[in-house]
Enzyme design. Structure first.
Site, short mmCIF file in Angstrom:
data_model
loop_
_atom_site.label_atom_id
_atom_site.label_comp_id
_atom_site.label_asym_id
_atom_site.label_seq_id
_atom_site.Cartn_x
_atom_site.Cartn_y
_atom_site.Cartn_z
N ASN A 144 -2.42 19.71 6.66
CA ASN A 144 -2.73 19.36 8.05
C ASN A 144 -1.55 19.64 8.97
OD1 ASN A 144 -4.95 18.43 6.70
ND2 ASN A 144 -4.68 16.29 7.22
N ARG A 158 3.18 7.62 -0.58
CA ARG A 158 4.03 8.22 0.44
C ARG A 158 4.80 7.12 1.15
NH1 ARG A 158 0.94 11.48 4.98
NH2 ARG A 158 0.44 9.37 5.68
N CYS A 212 -2.58 18.03 -0.88
CA CYS A 212 -3.23 16.78 -0.49
C CYS A 212 -3.77 16.80 0.93
CB CYS A 212 -2.27 15.59 -0.66
SG CYS A 212 -0.79 15.68 0.37
N HIS A 232 -14.82 3.64 10.80
CA HIS A 232 -15.37 2.80 9.73
C HIS A 232 -16.86 3.00 9.59
CE1 HIS A 232 -11.96 -0.33 9.15
NE2 HIS A 232 -11.86 0.69 8.35
#
Length: 760
Positions: free
Chosen positions: A632, A505, A680, A362
């Protein structure tokens, strides 16, 4: 000797000072092997040079002074050959070389073993004896085993060695530390060290007779913490877009009873004191998040830990020590958190350095939103040595310069100025359509799902969400979310991006990406029960999620549903059957309430990330409306590399020709059968990767928001025919470095050097 191995290794890794650790190491080896001399030589970075760093038996004054190249002497020969060498009479060997400073005239027998980590020689361990003899096999085996065990530890403390050793020359007399980029940019300032005064690891578990008193203490701490977070959110609201403040909303959500609260109260009811209950629950959540495969989700452990510390602070009434914040502050902490940044005036923060953490934390997300350069994950750096010094943060290369000389400062000031000019240039063109120099349109979408990207919904250059991860809704609860709870979340997202497509997804958990309330223990989680495999085995979970998505889509009609981890056509068929079932159920339900109700049917697609689908692509025709490549996992599976395993992570490379050829094959086949295909994965968000994908024929790319403007800018400067030639060229390469060389050369040729480094 197993106990000796364990004891020596344990002592070495526990010692914070490398100098002391090496001194103890040579003494321990000498004692265990009953030798007369033991020495350790370490290789200097990027040079074929060994330097004596520790010895018990040679002249101690030679430590840090005596050096030799890999082609000098017997010790250099060990490093050169990368294998153990033992000589019964070293002085008579043709490779023997006398180094007067070490004073080894009394020693004859020699055994040297290389220290190797990831194919790189880090150093050599030697033992010597006065009488002429060969060291036996057991002694050699012991030293080889010990060297292998210590190699990773020595590699991990290489930065620490640089910071403490006077014999390692720093570049231009400035210490340069290497981490990973959390946010691009250049920051020049003075270090401001933020240390946590209290931590849950310091808490001892204790039970108490009265639960009511402890619950009251806990509820008061929650309210105090809630007030803190709201104040931080208000303070940051003038610097961040509204949706970026969702970081603090997540903190507030965690404080609610339905998240951490109920579990902590339950532990208090079991007679644990409030502090102990907090420790038990928070540390369990941290442990669960740290096991997650998805690096973005795994970083949520930092947020839970930070919130736990804040609650602990109010429970123990601990007070913080306040230091004067420099006007140009480089924030440094063991683990920088979003709340730390919120407590410091924005105009005083020039950079961020986090010893722990990654680009998905974060703090990194907020740094990117605020436009603050950040370097994360320095590892093994003595924190106190970074306090009160001049610092430069290079967020492009993941570098931190400690006490830089004036020449370096001036150079980075010029780069900082150019960088600001370049960033402003990107923003000026932000809302223009994305097309190449010769007019070929490329659509740019964002990857989302954690609640931090809503601020981009109205920006014209973003054409929708290409990957919305639904896992977060499931992970922040103690149970599976209800259909209505899911519907409300999805409805908000679809509404934010109304008239723009949103690809959601379906639940992608399992293996080592577990839900706190649905743990799955497997020997090989990456090849285990995950993604569509899990949800097809539990249709009650899958159907509820699909129903919630379809209901959320009724008023916006912009939903695309995508299935993760598809490995064969049978899974597509079964998922499609359940999808149709859910659709007709919702249609009947809504039309029963309103006969005129129209229920749009979402597009139905799959992620291509499992290599087996490369050979079933043509069978997708007529079964799906679209597909998207997850680079990935595709890279991970094609190269058989666990990208989260630091022993092999360096082998993970989406620029590998095998991966790129597989992607090109998918592009060609999906075009042939008429199924729209996007990308993506992380490769789409890399400017060079985006150019290659455009050259392969892809016209829709989805990426993290931080990469959007740079990808857009470099595509606008490219010619589509040149990109096609570049893509065709790299497909004939045999190594990733060859691909990167060609891509970077193209970037430089089109005048886009600012993509590769700081400055214009």
């Amino acid at each position: 000797m197993l106990n000796d191995l364990r004891s020596i290794t344990h002592s070495f890794v526990q010692e914070p000072s490398l100098e002391v650790a090496l001194a103890s190491l040579v003494t321990d080896i000498k004692r265990v092997l009953n030798s007369e001399c033991c020495s350790v030589y370490l290789a200097e970075s990027e040079q074929s040079i060994l330097r004596l760093q520790a010895t018990d038996g040679l002249n101690p004054d030679a430590i840090g002074v005596t050096t030799m190249s890999f082609d000098e002497g017997l010790t250099g020969w060990v490093a050169q050959r990368e294998e153990p060498i033992k000589i019964h009479n070293a002085k008579r060997h043709p490779r023997f070389k006398n180094f007067p400073d070490v004073q080894e005239d009394n020693f004859t027998a020699f055994l040297g073993v290389p220290i190797i980590h990831r194919r790189q020689v880090l150093g050599v361990i030697t033992i010597q004896q006065s009488q002429a003899r060969f060291f036996d096999q057991e002694e050699e085996a012991f030293l080889v085993t010990l060297s292998a065990q210590l190699a990773s530890s020595i590699a991990n403390v290489s930065v620490r060695m640089k910071s403490s050793s006077p014999y390692i020359e720093h570049e231009n007399n400035a210490l340069v530390l290497k981490g990973v980029s959390g946010s691009t940019g250049v920051g020049i300032g003075y270090s401001y060290l933020v240390q946590t005064e209290i931590d849950l690891s310091d808490v001892s578990l204790r039970k108490v007779p009265s639960a009511d008193i402890e619950k009251t203490r806990y509820f008061e701490a929650v309210e105090a913490t809630r007030t803190d977070i709201k104040l931080m959110s208000e303070r940051m609201s003038t610097h961040l877009p509204p949706q970026a403040l969702a970081i603090f909303d997540m903190y507030l959500q965690l404080l609610e009873a339905a998240s951490l609260g109920n579990e902590i109260v339950a532990k208090i009811n079991e007679s644990w004191c409030a502090v102990s209950a907090l420790k038990i629950v928070v540390e369990r959540y941290i442990s669960e998040f740290e096991k997650m495969e998805d690096p973005y989700i795994r970083e949520r452990a930092v947020d839970v830990k930070d919130l736990g510390r804040r609650l602990l602070k109010h429970l123990t009434n601990a007070s913080s020590q306040h230091k004067t914040i420099p006007k140009a502050a480089i924030i440094i902490a063991e683990e920088v958190t979003a709340s730390m940044l919120a407590e410091i005036p924005r105009d005083q923060i020039k950079g961020i350095v986090s010893i722990k953490g990654a680009e998905n934390s974060h703090a990194a997300i907020m740094a990117r939103a605020l436009g603050i350069p950040a370097v994360m994950g320095l590892r093994d750096v003595p924190l106190l040595q970074l306090d009160g010094v001049d610092i430069i943060v290079d967020g492009y290369n993941g570098q931190v310069f400690i006490s830089p000389v004036e020449a370096i400062v001036e150079e980075y000031k010029n780069l900082e100025s150019e960088d600001l000019e370049f960033a402003n240039q990107l923003k000026v063109e932000a809302d223009e359509v994305v097309q190449t120099a010769d007019g070929k349109r490329i659509s740019l979408y964002i990857n989302s799902g954690m609640g931090f990207d809503g601020e981009f919904a109205e920006q014209e250059h973003i054409e929708g969400i290409g990957l919305y991860r639904t896992e977060y809704t499931f992970m922040m609860r103690q149970r599976f979310p209800s259909e209505q709870e899911q519907q409300l979340v999805y409805q908000q997202v679809l509404g934010d991006f109304s008239e723009k497509p949103v690809v959601m997804r379906t639940l992608d958990v399992g293996g080592d990406k577990q839900l706190p309330y649905f743990p799955i223990i497997e020997d090989n989680p990456f090849l285990g029960w995950r993604g569509i495999r899990l949800t097809l085995d539990h249709p009650e979970i899958f159907l509820v999620q699909i129903r919630a998505m379809i209901k959320a889509n009724v008023f916006t009609d912009n939903l695309h549903i995508m299935l993760p981890m598809i490995s064969d056509i049978g899974e597509v068929d079964e998922a499609r059957r359940l999808f149709n079932q859910a659709y007709f159920e919702v249609q009947d339900e809504l039309q029963e309430a309103d006969a005129a109700a129209i229920v749009p049917k979402p597009k139905f697609g799959v992620m291509l990330e499992v290599p087996s689908m490369l050979f079933q692509l043509k069978q997708l025709k007529g079964k799906v409306d679209f597909c998207s490549i997850g680079t990935n996992d595709l890279t991970q599976y094609l190269l058989a590399v666990d990208r989260n395993n630091d022993k092999v992570a360096n082998l993970y490379d989406a620029y590998h020709p095998t991966v790129l050829n597989a992607i090109k094959m998918i592009a060609d086949v999906t075009k042939e059968i008429g199924i729209p295909c996007s990308v993506c994965g992380e490769l789409a968000g890399d400017p060079g990767g985006a150019m290659l994908l455009a050259g392969m024929g892809f016209t829709q790319l989805s990426m993290n928001t931080k990469n959007l403007l740079r990808v857009k800018w470099v595509l606008k400067k490219s010619n589509s025919e040149d990109l096609k030639e570049l893509a065709d060229d790299i497909l004939n390469c045999t190594r990733p470095d060859q691909v990167k060389f060609r891509v970077n050369r193209y970037i430089l040729n089109i005048g886009a050097a600012g993509i590769l480094r700081a400055g214009k």
